[in-house]
Design an enzyme around this catalytic site. Structure first.
Site, PDB file in Angstrom:
ATOM      1  CG  HIS A 173      -3.834  -1.660  -1.463  1.00  0.00           C
ATOM      2  ND1 HIS A 173      -4.970  -2.394  -1.729  1.00  0.00           N
ATOM      3  CD2 HIS A 173      -4.170  -0.818  -0.446  1.00  0.00           C
ATOM      4  CE1 HIS A 173      -5.947  -2.020  -0.901  1.00  0.00           C
ATOM      5  NE2 HIS A 173      -5.485  -1.057  -0.122  1.00  0.00           N
ATOM      6  CG  MET A 184     -11.384  -2.398   5.486  1.00  0.00           C
ATOM      7  SD  MET A 184      -9.830  -1.867   4.733  1.00  0.00           S
ATOM      8  CE  MET A 184      -8.860  -1.268   6.109  1.00  0.00           C
ATOM      9  CG  MET A 233     -11.134   3.392   2.267  1.00  0.00           C
ATOM     10  SD  MET A 233      -9.565   3.332   3.147  1.00  0.00           S
ATOM     11  CE  MET A 233      -8.450   3.386   1.758  1.00  0.00           C
ATOM     12  N   GLY A 265       1.332  -2.079   4.162  1.00  0.00           N
ATOM     13  CA  GLY A 265       1.776  -0.685   4.037  1.00  0.00           C
ATOM     14  C   GLY A 265       3.036  -0.451   4.821  1.00  0.00           C
ATOM     15  CG  ASP A 302      -6.105  -2.786   3.377  1.00  0.00           C
ATOM     16  OD1 ASP A 302      -5.006  -2.524   3.906  1.00  0.00           O
ATOM     17  OD2 ASP A 302      -6.751  -1.964   2.687  1.00  0.00           O
ATOM     18  N   GLY A 303      -4.664  -4.276   6.445  1.00  0.00           N
ATOM     19  CA  GLY A 303      -4.506  -3.569   7.710  1.00  0.00           C
ATOM     20  C   GLY A 303      -3.766  -4.365   8.763  1.00  0.00           C
ATOM     21  CB  SER A 315      -0.873   0.015   1.251  1.00  0.00           C
ATOM     22  OG  SER A 315      -1.352   1.331   1.455  1.00  0.00           O
ATOM     23  CG  ASP A 340      -4.999   2.430   0.956  1.00  0.00           C
ATOM     24  OD1 ASP A 340      -5.960   1.645   0.879  1.00  0.00           O
ATOM     25  OD2 ASP A 340      -3.861   2.100   1.355  1.00  0.00           O
ATOM     26  CG  HIS A 379      -9.151   0.231  -0.282  1.00  0.00           C
ATOM     27  ND1 HIS A 379      -8.524  -0.002   0.931  1.00  0.00           N
ATOM     28  CD2 HIS A 379     -10.485   0.235  -0.013  1.00  0.00           C
ATOM     29  CE1 HIS A 379      -9.441  -0.134   1.882  1.00  0.00           C
ATOM     30  NE2 HIS A 379     -10.632   0.023   1.341  1.00  0.00           N
ATOM     31  N   GLY A 401      -8.591   4.251   7.200  1.00  0.00           N
ATOM     32  CA  GLY A 401      -8.260   5.667   7.343  1.00  0.00           C
ATOM     33  C   GLY A 401      -6.773   5.915   7.528  1.00  0.00           C
ATOM     34  CG  PHE A 402      -5.363   6.938  10.142  1.00  0.00           C
ATOM     35  CD1 PHE A 402      -4.870   8.203   9.807  1.00  0.00           C
ATOM     36  CD2 PHE A 402      -6.645   6.836  10.656  1.00  0.00           C
ATOM     37  CE1 PHE A 402      -5.649   9.340  10.002  1.00  0.00           C
ATOM     38  CE2 PHE A 402      -7.428   7.976  10.857  1.00  0.00           C
ATOM     39  CZ  PHE A 402      -6.935   9.225  10.524  1.00  0.00           C
ATOM     40  N   GLY A 452      -0.398   1.726   9.551  1.00  0.00           N
ATOM     41  CA  GLY A 452       0.333   1.521  10.809  1.00  0.00           C
ATOM     42  C   GLY A 452      -0.500   1.154  12.020  1.00  0.00           C
ATOM     43  CG  MET A 509      -8.117   7.301   2.543  1.00  0.00           C
ATOM     44  SD  MET A 509      -7.128   7.381   4.023  1.00  0.00           S
ATOM     45  CE  MET A 509      -6.446   5.716   4.042  1.00  0.00           C
TER      46      MET A 509
HETATM   47  C1  DX5 Z   1      -6.125   1.756   5.663  1.00  0.00           C
HETATM   48  C2  DX5 Z   1      -5.708   1.331   4.285  1.00  0.00           C
HETATM   49  C3  DX5 Z   1      -4.618   0.351   4.260  1.00  0.00           C
HETATM   50  C4  DX5 Z   1      -3.330   0.815   4.899  1.00  0.00           C
HETATM   51  C5  DX5 Z   1      -2.612  -0.410   5.398  1.00  0.00           C
HETATM   52  O1  DX5 Z   1      -7.305   2.481   5.570  1.00  0.00           O
HETATM   53  O2  DX5 Z   1      -6.802   0.770   3.568  1.00  0.00           O
HETATM   54  O3  DX5 Z   1      -4.382  -0.107   2.937  1.00  0.00           O
HETATM   55  O4  DX5 Z   1      -2.503   1.523   4.023  1.00  0.00           O
HETATM   56  O5  DX5 Z   1      -1.500  -0.020   6.111  1.00  0.00           O
HETATM   57  P1  DX5 Z   1      -0.789  -0.993   7.130  1.00  0.00           P
HETATM   58  O6  DX5 Z   1      -0.323  -2.183   6.363  1.00  0.00           O
HETATM   59  O7  DX5 Z   1       0.342  -0.163   7.665  1.00  0.00           O
HETATM   60  O8  DX5 Z   1      -1.787  -1.351   8.205  1.00  0.00           O
HETATM   61 ZN    ZN Z   2      -6.358  -0.213   1.606  1.00  0.00          ZN
END
Ligand code: DX5
Ligand code: ZN
Length: 216
Positions: free
Chosen positions: A32, A136, A67, A196, A174-175, A7, A34, A65, A141-142, A144, A36
């Site tokens: 990937h 998910m 969002m 990510g 994802d996440g 990501s 993201d 993706h 949203g974030f 890490g 938002m």
């Molecule tokens: C969160 C995103 C993810 C995010 C994953 O809303 O959809 O794709 O970038 O990041 P990590 O792998 O750091 O959890």
């Molecule tokens: Zn994502």
């Protein structure tokens, strides 16, 4: 075959082009992306112009993706920008069946994402026509964040439905995926792994991807 989808939300945006080229060298399976909108999720990332500007740097498919609220409004723009897979959220679209058909009619793969607390059965009837389901495993949203453990059973349940209704379904998680839990989610049935911070933080991108791949 397990696919790795780094990501780019966790990439260094000041050198995004170089980061994409590193992913290209590592022959990752998907990139990937993201998107938002600051409304569906409490964060704003990037959109159509950024995707267009990096499209020429690699032939690796773009896994976009969305969002964003009412994603159907923008699907065509993202396809034109170079998306190969479009994921829309169950929670953001009141006419999911129509949107899935629409995405497919534009010649790209259609996928639906479920927030952690959303029941898999909400999309059970769509499974035969989906190319991918995105589970998910953090609240979107974030980057890490920490993997939410109960998602293990959601992955397992999606895998059971896929075995029954759509053997080709890609099951994306994802996440919060790290070297410590990647093997477990693969065992549960995930076959597309978004990563990510575990790709872009710590060691080099190349080393991080090697470390993840060694786990399965
Ligand atoms: C969160 C995103 C993810 C995010 C994953 O809303 O959809 O794709 O970038 O990041 P990590 O792998 O750091 O959890
Ligand atoms: Zn994502």
């Amino acid at each position: 075959m397990i696919k790795i989808a780094p990501s780019i939300l966790s990439a260094d945006f000041s050198k995004l082009g170089e980061e994409i080229k590193s992913l290209d060298k590592c022959k990752v399976d998907l990139v990937h992306i993201d998107v938002m909108d600051g409304s569906f999720v409490p964060n704003i990332s990037f959109g159509i112009p950024i995707i267009k500007s990096i499209r020429h740097l690699t032939k690796i498919p773009f896994d976009v993706h969305l969002m964003i609220e009412e994603p159907a409004r923008y699907v065509k723009d993202f396809v034109d920008a170079g998306a190969d897979i479009i994921t829309v959220h169950f929670e953001a679209d009141r006419h999911l069946d129509r949107t899935v058909d629409y995405i497919k009619s534009l010649g790209v793969k259609a996928s639906v994402a479920l927030n952690p607390a959303t029941l898999v059965d909400n999309v059970k009837y769509l499974i035969p026509k989906l190319d991918m389901i995105l589970i998910m495993s953090v609240n979107p949203g974030f980057g890490g964040q920490k993997y939410i453990e109960y998602c293990d059973s959601k992955i397992k349940y999606v895998k059971e439905l896929a075995d029954k209704y759509n053997k080709d379904l890609m099951i994306e998680v994802d996440g919060g995926i790290t070297k410590d839990n990647i093997a477990r989610v693969v065992r549960k049935g995930a076959n597309v792994i978004v990563a990510g911070s575990s790709v872009f933080r710590g060691e080099t991108i190349e080393d991080n991807i090697r470390i993840l791949r060694e786990e399965f």
